[in-house]
Design a protein around this motif. Structure first.
Motif, PDB file in Angstrom:
ATOM      1  N   LEU A  43       0.821  -1.213   0.000  1.00 30.56           N
ATOM      2  CA  LEU A  43       0.000   0.000   0.000  1.00 30.56           C
ATOM      3  C   LEU A  43       0.856   1.265   0.000  1.00 30.56           C
ATOM      4  O   LEU A  43       0.396   2.341   0.381  1.00 30.56           O
ATOM      5  CB  LEU A  43      -0.937  -0.001   1.220  1.00 30.56           C
ATOM      6  N   ALA A  44       2.096   1.135  -0.432  1.00 31.74           N
ATOM      7  CA  ALA A  44       3.010   2.286  -0.413  1.00 31.74           C
ATOM      8  C   ALA A  44       2.729   3.276  -1.542  1.00 31.74           C
ATOM      9  O   ALA A  44       2.997   4.477  -1.414  1.00 31.74           O
ATOM     10  CB  ALA A  44       4.455   1.804  -0.491  1.00 31.74           C
ATOM     11  N   ASP A  45       2.214   2.785  -2.657  1.00 28.78           N
ATOM     12  CA  ASP A  45       1.940   3.656  -3.806  1.00 28.78           C
ATOM     13  C   ASP A  45       0.761   4.566  -3.478  1.00 28.78           C
ATOM     14  O   ASP A  45      -0.315   4.104  -3.088  1.00 28.78           O
ATOM     15  CB  ASP A  45       1.623   2.794  -5.030  1.00 28.78           C
ATOM     16  N   CYS A  46       0.948   5.878  -3.640  1.00 32.48           N
ATOM     17  CA  CYS A  46      -0.103   6.833  -3.278  1.00 32.48           C
ATOM     18  C   CYS A  46       0.150   8.153  -3.990  1.00 32.48           C
ATOM     19  O   CYS A  46       1.198   8.342  -4.629  1.00 32.48           O
ATOM     20  CB  CYS A  46      -0.143   7.045  -1.758  1.00 32.48           C
ATOM     21  N   VAL A  47      -0.789   9.075  -3.872  1.00 30.25           N
ATOM     22  CA  VAL A  47      -0.626  10.388  -4.494  1.00 30.25           C
ATOM     23  C   VAL A  47       0.617  11.077  -3.945  1.00 30.25           C
ATOM     24  O   VAL A  47       1.431  11.622  -4.703  1.00 30.25           O
ATOM     25  CB  VAL A  47      -1.868  11.266  -4.256  1.00 30.25           C
ATOM     26  N   LEU A  48       0.778  11.070  -2.631  1.00 32.29           N
ATOM     27  CA  LEU A  48       1.903  11.771  -2.008  1.00 32.29           C
ATOM     28  C   LEU A  48       3.246  11.232  -2.491  1.00 32.29           C
ATOM     29  O   LEU A  48       4.146  12.009  -2.848  1.00 32.29           O
ATOM     30  CB  LEU A  48       1.803  11.654  -0.482  1.00 32.29           C
ATOM     31  N   SER A  49       3.405   9.920  -2.549  1.00 35.55           N
ATOM     32  CA  SER A  49       4.684   9.346  -2.968  1.00 35.55           C
ATOM     33  C   SER A  49       4.959   9.607  -4.444  1.00 35.55           C
ATOM     34  O   SER A  49       6.114   9.853  -4.838  1.00 35.55           O
ATOM     35  CB  SER A  49       4.711   7.840  -2.679  1.00 35.55           C
ATOM     36  N   ARG A  50       3.921   9.592  -5.276  1.00 34.19           N
ATOM     37  CA  ARG A  50       4.139   9.873  -6.707  1.00 34.19           C
ATOM     38  C   ARG A  50       4.529  11.330  -6.922  1.00 34.19           C
ATOM     39  O   ARG A  50       5.421  11.622  -7.728  1.00 34.19           O
ATOM     40  CB  ARG A  50       2.871   9.530  -7.497  1.00 34.19           C
TER      41      ARG A  50
END
Length: 218
Positions: A43-50
């Motif tokens: 669940l690491a992929d997210c708006v913030l990380s991108r």
């Protein structure tokens, strides 16, 4: 209920930037993508990380549910984050959502005032609780009735978790495709039909009135 076990398969398309300056970054979040990382590497992929790949200084100001699409404000400076956060707290940011809901709504407009709190045995679900719930108020307007469903404009005065989703369920018209609060045929849609369409606020640094929109995709 399928919600808690729904696999995480976020979309890979780019995140459109609606507005950017030295202090703010406003984007159009796709449905199915977390706002912030969840628990676990899957669940690491997210708006913030991108966004952090291109904007390492990016800072979170608020969240949208994974299955909600639409406009999100991020800060690019600590000052911007602090001031935007305060504006959300004191309700100086006006939010507008578009939803498609189950059934044909009879009334033209109304207000839902039902306090919400987490339903601990079934978390992350929320439920109405008049004793321990926190105030939650949503203004709504009927836009159009479409083949047994209704297009609605939703204007939350408060920002409780799952507020619009629970309030529409309590109105008797759950949001189409909602994996938590809809059931049966109302749940059988390719996505949850809830989109954060617009924000109106004063720029935290310049004071300029900002009216920003992310076109509704459904």
């Amino acid at each position: 209920m399928t919600g808690p076990s729904t696999p995480y398969n976020p979309p890979t398309r780019p995140i459109p930037v609606i507005y950017r300056d030295d202090h703010l970054l406003v984007v159009d979040k796709p449905e199915g993508l977390l706002s912030v990382p969840g628990r676990g590497d899957h669940l690491a992929d997210c708006v913030l990380s991108r966004l952090a790949v291109k904007y390492p200084e990016v800072l979170l100001c608020h969240r949208l549910d994974r299955d909600t699409s639409g406009i999100m404000i991020f800060a690019l400076t600590k000052e911007g984050q602090r001031k935007i956060g305060r504006m959300f707290e004191v309700k100086r940011i006006k939010k507008r959502y578009i939803a498609r809901v189950w059934g044909e709504v009879v009334e033209e407009k109304g207000t839902i005032d039902l306090p919400l709190i987490v339903d601990w045995p079934n978390r992350p679900l929320q439920h109405v609780n008049h004793e321990t719930g926190k105030p939650a108020v949503t203004d709504w307007q009927r836009m159009a009735r479409e083949d047994g469903t209704t297009r609605m404009k939703l204007m939350p005065r408060t920002g409780r978790s799952h507020q619009l989703r629970v309030h529409m369920q309590q109105l008797g018209h759950p949001i189409l495709g909602d994996p938590f609060y809809a059931d049966g045929a109302a749940q059988d849609f390719p996505r949850m039909m809830l989109h954060a369409e617009g924000l109106k606020f004063e720029h935290p640094i310049t004071g300029q009135v900002m009216r920003l929109e992310a076109p509704c995709p459904f």
